[in-house]
Design an enzyme around this catalytic site. Structure first.
Site, short mmCIF file in Angstrom:
data_model
loop_
_atom_site.label_atom_id
_atom_site.label_comp_id
_atom_site.label_asym_id
_atom_site.label_seq_id
_atom_site.Cartn_x
_atom_site.Cartn_y
_atom_site.Cartn_z
N TYR A 199 14.31 -2.55 -1.25
CA TYR A 199 13.50 -2.68 -2.47
C TYR A 199 12.25 -1.81 -2.51
CZ TYR A 199 10.49 -4.86 -6.00
OH TYR A 199 9.67 -5.08 -7.06
N CYS A 251 0.82 -1.21 0.00
CA CYS A 251 0.00 0.00 0.00
C CYS A 251 0.85 1.25 0.00
CB CYS A 251 -0.91 0.05 1.24
SG CYS A 251 -2.02 -1.34 1.40
N ASN A 281 -1.76 1.65 5.57
CA ASN A 281 -0.64 0.89 5.01
C ASN A 281 -0.13 -0.02 6.12
OD1 ASN A 281 2.82 1.70 4.24
ND2 ASN A 281 1.62 -0.07 3.62
N GLY A 282 -0.14 -1.31 5.87
CA GLY A 282 0.32 -2.26 6.87
C GLY A 282 -0.59 -3.47 6.92
N GLY A 341 1.58 -0.03 -4.99
CA GLY A 341 0.32 -0.75 -5.18
C GLY A 341 -0.28 -0.41 -6.52
#
Length: 490
Positions: free
Chosen positions: A261, A19, A120-121, A45
């Site tokens: 990354y 996300c 996000n998570g 995303g």
């Protein structure tokens, strides 16, 4: 709880951050600003995008599958989102899977007014909490773990919205960076461990929040600071910014894979340039795993900064021995049944005139299942490389992530099943080496890993999970029954 995204490279042979979130308050055109910010976060995303806005009286929402430009490029689409406050979200699916009902921000009308949340998570006890809520009569409209937060807020008995949100978050475990909108303003917060990133910036009178600082660069906002682990920031419509610390302090464990990354290289994460960190990882890799070679070749695009660092440290020339096609997307259609080229060959092609007759060092960010690595090694050999040495800018990925990253189940991770030498044989390289965990820590500006008190969340490498994994334990009736143990849980 994680599912493999259907449009991942090959069979999901990359870890995927799930996300990206962006929010703006006191901005004259908050929704267009948010759409631009989401575009900068598109790499986090690509399955769906959504924006919710507020004009002082009503909340407005628009969501769609696909990329940001597919849902928000037209002026009429953004005209549906008036107001001076907005929050947006780009996603792959982790908990809950695909479908428009799971596209965030999620919105609900609570007794105290509208409530929208972008998350996000991953909440690692969401299934347990959901079962308890359903048992008390709650009705869920999505299968997203984020909706659990809404229900916990709705059922909290505290008088103010901030206190209700704090009350709700004290019941959840796992990772979260949140942007919440209410009729009283915007709230941004990170979990006490700071596993997932969140930063704050300013654009004139507007306060903006984003998963990565690159979104500020693109929107013209000025980066102010990172939201601290366990911090909750409330921004009112009068411009007042209030910082709260409602949770017991804990030793932060930000995700180290953001450096490896996930984040764009032009972002700043944990106070350090992501690009500089990746170059430093490559330098460290060259120190730890040198090899006689003619060329250093990155696996594009994620391997490029580390390959530059490796080349500079080793003195072996850097060259683009693999050329990436930037026009192969998720809608690719094969021209005929007989033209059955692999996903790797559609996306990457060997620079044959450069690599033929050369000893090659391939640099990639990680090895997940190993299938892509195998095909790239074979591609180099077919192009005439005399030796192919594989170097990886992260330690072996041997454990699944439960904090918002799309990871294959552990039994499908190559490093969970094999030591380095069998992995080398599997990908058919002449040699294979990974940067050490201590080397990775040093490269991102930290001391060597403190095994008693790790400075990062590195569970995908070490199995040292920083939180309890309630849902996983419940689903498996204990780690002992797993084919592959989940590792140490702090």
């Amino acid at each position: 709880m994680n599912i493999t995204h259907p449009f991942c490279d090959q069979d999901g042979d990359k870890l995927r951050e799930e996300c990206g979130i962006f929010g703006a308050i006191n901005a004259p055109a908050a929704a267009p600003l948010t759409a631009l910010g989401l575009h900068a976060l598109q790499h986090r995303g690509q399955e769906a995008a959504g924006i919710v806005s507020y004009d002082g009286a009503e909340f407005f929402a628009r969501r769609g599958n696909g990329h940001v430009v597919e849902t928000f490029s037209a002026a009429e689409a953004l005209a549906e989102l008036p107001g001076f406050m907005a929050a947006g979200h780009v996603r792959y699916s982790t908990t809950g899977g695909a479908g428009l009902r799971n596209v965030q921000p999620l919105y609900a009308d609570l007794a105290s007014g509208g409530f929208a949340v972008a998350h996000n998570g991953n909440i690692s006890n969401a299934m347990t909490l959901r079962a308890e809520l359903v048992g008390r009569g709650a009705i869920f409209q999505s299968t997203s773990d984020t909706e659990v937060i809404i229900h916990l807020v709705a059922t909290s008995r505290y008088p103010t919205m901030i206190d209700r949100l704090v009350d709700a978050l004290r019941l959840v475990e796992g990772a979260y960076s949140l942007i919440v909108m209410t009729p009283e303003g915007m709230i941004a917060c990170r979990d006490p461990l700071g596993i997932r990133p969140l930063s704050m910036g300013r654009l004139g009178d507007a306060v903006v929040f984003a998963s990565e600082t690159v979104a500020f660069d693109v929107t013209g906002a000025e980066f102010e600071r990172h939201v601290e682990p366990g911090e909750m920031i409330h921004v009112g419509f009068d411009g007042k910014v209030e910082s709260l610390r409602p949770f017991l302090p804990r030793r932060p464990r930000p995700c180290i894979f953001e450096h490896v990354y996930f984040s764009r290289p032009d972002s700043i994460y944990d106070g350090r340039s992501v690009y500089a960190a990746r170059k430093a990882i490559g330098e460290q890799l060259a120190i730890e795993a040198p090899v006689e070679a003619d060329l250093v070749v990155p696996v594009p695009d994620s391997g490029v900064p580390a390959a530059i660092g490796y080349a500079q440290q080793s003195g072996v020339p850097f060259e683009l021995g693999i050329i990436r096609s930037h026009y192969v997307g998720r809608t690719f259609i094969q021209p005929s049944d007989s033209a059955r080229h692999s996903g790797v060959k559609r996306k990457h092609n060997a620079n044959r005139g450069l690599v033929a007759g050369k000893r090659i060092v391939l640099i990639d960010d990680s090895i997940v299942r190993g299938t892509t690595s195998l095909q790239i090694v074979e591609m180099m050999r077919e192009a005439g490389a005399t030796e192919v040495h594989f170097r990886v800018a992260s330690p072996p990925t041997a454990h699944s992530c439960y904090y918002g990253v799309d990871t294959p189940e552990r039994s499908k991770l190559l490093a969970a099943r094999m030591d380095v030498e069998p992995m080398r044989e599997f990908i058919k390289a002449d040699s294979l080496a990974f940067v050490s965990i201590d080397g990775l820590y040093r490269a991102v500006g930290a001391a060597a890993r403190d095994n008693a008190a790790p400075q990062f969340c590195d569970a995908c490498f070490t199995g040292d999970y920083p939180t309890a994994l309630t849902d996983l334990s419940a689903a498996t009736d204990g780690a002992a029954q797993l084919s592959f143990p989940v590792g140490k849980v702090a």
